[in-house]
Design a protein around this motif. Structure first.
Motif, PDB file in Angstrom:
ATOM      1  N   GLY A 111       2.799  -3.936  -0.727  1.00 52.63           N
ATOM      2  CA  GLY A 111       4.055  -3.385  -0.256  1.00 52.63           C
ATOM      3  C   GLY A 111       3.978  -2.891   1.170  1.00 52.63           C
ATOM      4  O   GLY A 111       3.221  -3.397   2.004  1.00 52.63           O
ATOM      5  N   ASP A 112       4.772  -1.870   1.470  1.00 52.19           N
ATOM      6  CA  ASP A 112       4.804  -1.279   2.794  1.00 52.19           C
ATOM      7  C   ASP A 112       3.517  -0.508   3.030  1.00 52.19           C
ATOM      8  O   ASP A 112       3.163   0.392   2.262  1.00 52.19           O
ATOM      9  CB  ASP A 112       6.012  -0.341   2.915  1.00 52.19           C
ATOM     10  CG  ASP A 112       6.168   0.229   4.323  1.00 52.19           C
ATOM     11  OD1 ASP A 112       5.293  -0.047   5.164  1.00 52.19           O
ATOM     12  OD2 ASP A 112       7.150   0.944   4.569  1.00 52.19           O
ATOM     13  N   GLY A 113       2.791  -0.836   4.093  1.00 49.60           N
ATOM     14  CA  GLY A 113       1.506  -0.204   4.362  1.00 49.60           C
ATOM     15  C   GLY A 113       1.591   1.274   4.626  1.00 49.60           C
ATOM     16  O   GLY A 113       0.588   1.974   4.558  1.00 49.60           O
ATOM     17  N   LYS A 114       2.798   1.805   4.958  1.00 48.97           N
ATOM     18  CA  LYS A 114       2.928   3.220   5.284  1.00 48.97           C
ATOM     19  C   LYS A 114       3.242   4.072   4.065  1.00 48.97           C
ATOM     20  O   LYS A 114       3.170   5.292   4.128  1.00 48.97           O
ATOM     21  CB  LYS A 114       4.030   3.409   6.337  1.00 48.97           C
ATOM     22  CG  LYS A 114       3.753   2.696   7.667  1.00 48.97           C
ATOM     23  CD  LYS A 114       2.485   3.209   8.320  1.00 48.97           C
ATOM     24  CE  LYS A 114       2.235   2.520   9.661  1.00 48.97           C
ATOM     25  NZ  LYS A 114       0.982   2.976  10.298  1.00 48.97           N
ATOM     26  N   GLU A 115       3.635   3.454   2.961  1.00 57.41           N
ATOM     27  CA  GLU A 115       4.003   4.214   1.778  1.00 57.41           C
ATOM     28  C   GLU A 115       2.803   4.419   0.868  1.00 57.41           C
ATOM     29  O   GLU A 115       1.929   3.558   0.767  1.00 57.41           O
ATOM     30  CB  GLU A 115       5.105   3.479   1.004  1.00 57.41           C
ATOM     31  CG  GLU A 115       6.434   3.409   1.733  1.00 57.41           C
ATOM     32  CD  GLU A 115       7.484   2.718   0.902  1.00 57.41           C
ATOM     33  OE1 GLU A 115       7.132   2.215  -0.195  1.00 57.41           O
ATOM     34  OE2 GLU A 115       8.642   2.665   1.341  1.00 57.41           O
ATOM     35  N   LEU A 116       2.803   5.567   0.189  1.00 54.19           N
ATOM     36  CA  LEU A 116       1.780   5.817  -0.814  1.00 54.19           C
ATOM     37  C   LEU A 116       2.105   5.020  -2.070  1.00 54.19           C
ATOM     38  O   LEU A 116       3.251   4.999  -2.523  1.00 54.19           O
ATOM     39  CB  LEU A 116       1.699   7.306  -1.144  1.00 54.19           C
ATOM     40  CG  LEU A 116       1.122   8.231  -0.062  1.00 54.19           C
ATOM     41  CD1 LEU A 116       1.201   9.681  -0.511  1.00 54.19           C
ATOM     42  CD2 LEU A 116      -0.312   7.860   0.273  1.00 54.19           C
ATOM     43  N   LYS A 117       1.087   4.356  -2.613  1.00 47.38           N
ATOM     44  CA  LYS A 117       1.271   3.595  -3.836  1.00 47.38           C
ATOM     45  C   LYS A 117       0.719   4.393  -5.020  1.00 47.38           C
ATOM     46  O   LYS A 117      -0.197   5.186  -4.871  1.00 47.38           O
ATOM     47  CB  LYS A 117       0.541   2.247  -3.774  1.00 47.38           C
ATOM     48  CG  LYS A 117       1.183   1.242  -2.824  1.00 47.38           C
ATOM     49  CD  LYS A 117       0.752   1.476  -1.412  1.00 47.38           C
ATOM     50  CE  LYS A 117       1.318   0.417  -0.468  1.00 47.38           C
ATOM     51  NZ  LYS A 117       0.961   0.699   0.939  1.00 47.38           N
ATOM     52  N   THR A 118       1.275   4.142  -6.190  1.00 45.03           N
ATOM     53  CA  THR A 118       0.791   4.787  -7.406  1.00 45.03           C
ATOM     54  C   THR A 118      -0.238   3.883  -8.075  1.00 45.03           C
ATOM     55  O   THR A 118       0.013   2.705  -8.307  1.00 45.03           O
ATOM     56  CB  THR A 118       1.949   5.057  -8.379  1.00 45.03           C
ATOM     57  OG1 THR A 118       2.883   5.942  -7.767  1.00 45.03           O
ATOM     58  CG2 THR A 118       1.432   5.691  -9.664  1.00 45.03           C
TER      59      THR A 118
END
Length: 450
Positions: free
Chosen positions: A310-317
Motif C-alpha cells: 500500500g501507501d509507504g507512508k501509512e502504518l499497516k496492521t
C-alpha cells in the motif's frame, strides 16, 4: 566429635557473613563472566554471518559493533550519529533488541546464579542477598566497560547513493559531500544504558528464582510456591518452545532455499523477535508498522511484504488476516498457539499438587500468561530511521528510510489473560487423569483397613 579451638590473641575469627560474601562474589563472578561470554559468542557469530567482519575499520570496528550489540541485548541505549558538515543534515536512530543474544545471556546467567542454592531446602534472605548483590555489581561494572567500547565512526561512500535522487545535481552534491568527509557512527548513552541494564539483570535474577522448580525460597515465600512456580516454569517452556520451532523452521529454510548466511544471522541475532511475534499474532494480537526506503531489517518475506504494501507512508496492521492475505499458511499460527498454550497449561497442572482445582489453574495461568506477554511483547518493538538532506534540497524523510514495528501491548495482554484462563481450566481437567504429587490412591472397597 570436634572441638572448636579458641581464636589466637590478635586474630579475628572469620564471620559467617564474610564467608557468605566471599562465596557470593565467586558465584557472581562465574555467572557474570559466563553470561557475557555466551552473549558475546552468540553476537559475534551472528554479526559474522551478517557480514560485519567486512566493515571498514577492521577488527576495531567489529569489536565496537559487537560491544554495541551486547549492550543493546541487555537493554542499553545505543544512539546513531551522522556528520556531513554544513552541506547536509543527517538523522538516524534505532530502537531494537537482538533477542537471541538477550535470551542466551539470561538463560546462562540465571542458571548459574541459582547453582549455589541447589542443595538448600530453604534459602535465607541474607543468602540470596549475598549472591544477588555481588552479581548485580559485577554485571553493572562489566556493562559500563562495554559501553565505553561501543562507539565508532564509519566514513560514508556516496558513489551512486541517495544523492542521485536529486537529479542532475547528484554528481555535484557527491563531490561536495566527499570534500567534507561525511561519516556515520554510534555511541552509547551511558545513563539510560546503566539504568535499563540494572532493570535487566534484576529481572533476570527474579525470573530465574520464579521459574526454577528446585531453587529454595525464603521461608516467608514458600507458601506462594504452588501458586507461582508451576505456572512460571510452564510459561518459560512455552516461550522457549516457540523459539525452538522457529529454529527448526530457520534451519529448514537455510537448507532448502539457500541464503544460509543471512538466515543464520537472523537466527543468531533476532530469532525470538520473530518467534514471539508469531506467538502474539497467533493468540490474536497485532502490530502497527511499515517499511519505507531501500533497506529493511532481516525478517520473513511475508512480514516484509505486509509492511511494504500500500501507501509507504501509512502504518499497516500486522495480524493474522493481513499475513494470511499474502500467504494462507499464516492461519496455522492460530492452531499452533492453541496446542502450545494448552500444552503449557497441562504441564503446569501436572506439576501442581493434586488438590488444586481447575478454576485455580485457570487463574494461575491466566495471570501468568498476561504478565509474560506484558514483559516480552514490548521487547519485540522495532524502530529504525535514517534521513539525509543535501543543501536543503530534499527532506530527511524523502532521502532516507524507516522501519517501524510497534506492538499493541495492552490488547495482547488482555488476549493472553483470556487464553490463559481457558487453557488453564482445560489443562486442569486433562491433568485429573494423570497421577500427580500429593495424590493418594483410594484402596479398593473390599480391602479393610487394619
Amino acid at each position: 566429635m570436634s572441638t572448636r579451638l579458641p581464636t589466637p590473641p590478635g586474630r579475628t575469627a572469620p564471620t559467617d557473613a564474610t564467608g557468605h560474601l566471599a562465596r557470593g562474589v565467586a558465584a557472581g563472578l562465574v555467572a557474570v563472566v559466563a553470561g557475557y561470554l555466551a552473549m558475546g559468542v552468540t553476537a559475534a557469530l551472528g554479526l559474522w554471518a551478517a557480514g560485519a567482519a567486512d566493515l571498514p575499520g577492521g577488527s576495531g570496528a567489529f569489536v565496537a559493533v559487537l560491544a554495541a550489540v551486547v549492550v543493546m541485548a541487555t537493554g542499553g541505549q545505543v544512539g546513531l550519529s551522522g556528520d556531513a558538515g554544513a552541506l547536509a543534515g543527517t538523522q538516524a536512530d534505532v530502537t531494537a533488541m537482538p533477542l537471541s543474544v538477550t535470551l542466551v545471556g539470561a538463560l546462562v546467567t540465571g542458571s548459574l546464579f541459582l547453582r549455589p542454592l541447589r542443595h538448600h531446602a530453604v534459602a535465607r534472605v541474607r543468602d540470596l542477598l549475598a549472591l544477588a548483590v555481588p552479581t548485580v555489581v559485577l554485571w553493572m561494572a562489566a556493562l559500563g566497560g562495554l559501553s565505553a567500547l561501543a562507539r565508532h565512526d564509519f566514513p560514508i561512500s556516496l558513489g551512486g547513493g541517495t544523492t542521485e535522487e536529486t537529479g542532475d545535481l547528484g554528481d555535484l552534491f557527491k563531490d561536495l559531500l566527499d570534500a567534507t568527509n561525511p561519516s556515520v557512527g554510534f555511541t552509547t548513552d551511558v545513563g539510560p544504558t546503566l539504568f535499563y541494564g540494572l532493570l535487566w539483570i534484576l529481572g533476570v535474577l527474579v525470573v530465574a528464582l520464579l521459574v526454577s522448580r528446585r531453587a529454595p525460597l525464603p521461608a516467608r515465600l514458600v507458601r506462594h510456591h504452588q501458586a507461582v512456580r508451576p505456572a512460571a516454569s510452564a510459561l518459560l517452556l512455552l516461550v522457549l518452545a516457540y523459539v525452538a520451532v522457529g529454529l527448526v523452521i530457520g534451519l529448514v529454510v537455510a537448507a532448502v532455499k539457500g541464503h544460509a548466511a543471512e538466515t543464520f544471522a537472523v537466527l543468531l541475532l533476532g530469532l525470538p523477535n520473530v518467534s514471539w511475534l508469531a506467538l502474539v499474532v497467533g493468540i490474536g494480537g497485532s502490530y502497527d508498522g511499515r517499511v519505507d526506503g531501500p533497506f529493511g531489517l532481516p525478517m520473513p518475506e511475508i512480514l516484509d511484504a505486509v509492511l511494504r504494501g500500500g501507501d509507504g507512508k501509512e502504518l499497516k496492521t500486522v495480524d493474522l488476516s493481513s499475513l494470511a492475505a499474502y500467504d494462507g499458511r499464516a492461519w496455522w499460527l492460530l492452531p499452533i498457539a492453541a496446542v502450545l498454550v494448552l500444552g503449557a497449561a497441562f504441564v503446569m497442572a501436572v506439576r501442581s499438587p493434586a488438590r488444586i482445582r481447575p478454576w485455580r489453574h485457570a487463574l494461575h495461568l491466566g495471570t501468568g500468561f498476561a504478565v509474560t506477554m506484558l514483559v516480552i511483547t514490548p521487547l519485540t518493538l522495532v524502530e529504525a530511521r535514517f534521513g539525509l538532506s543535501v543543501l536543503g534540497i530534499g527532506d530527511l524523510e524523502a532521502l532516507g528510510a524507516e522501519v517501524v514495528l510497534r506492538p499493541h501491548i495492552w490488547q495482547t495482554v488482555g488476549l493472553a489473560l483470556l487464553w490463559g484462563l481457558v487453557a488453564g481450566f482445560l489443562g486442569g481437567l486433562l491433568a485429573t487423569r494423570v497421577r500427580r504429587r500429593g495424590e493418594i490412591e483410594t484402596p479398593p472397597a473390599d480391602v479393610k483397613a487394619p
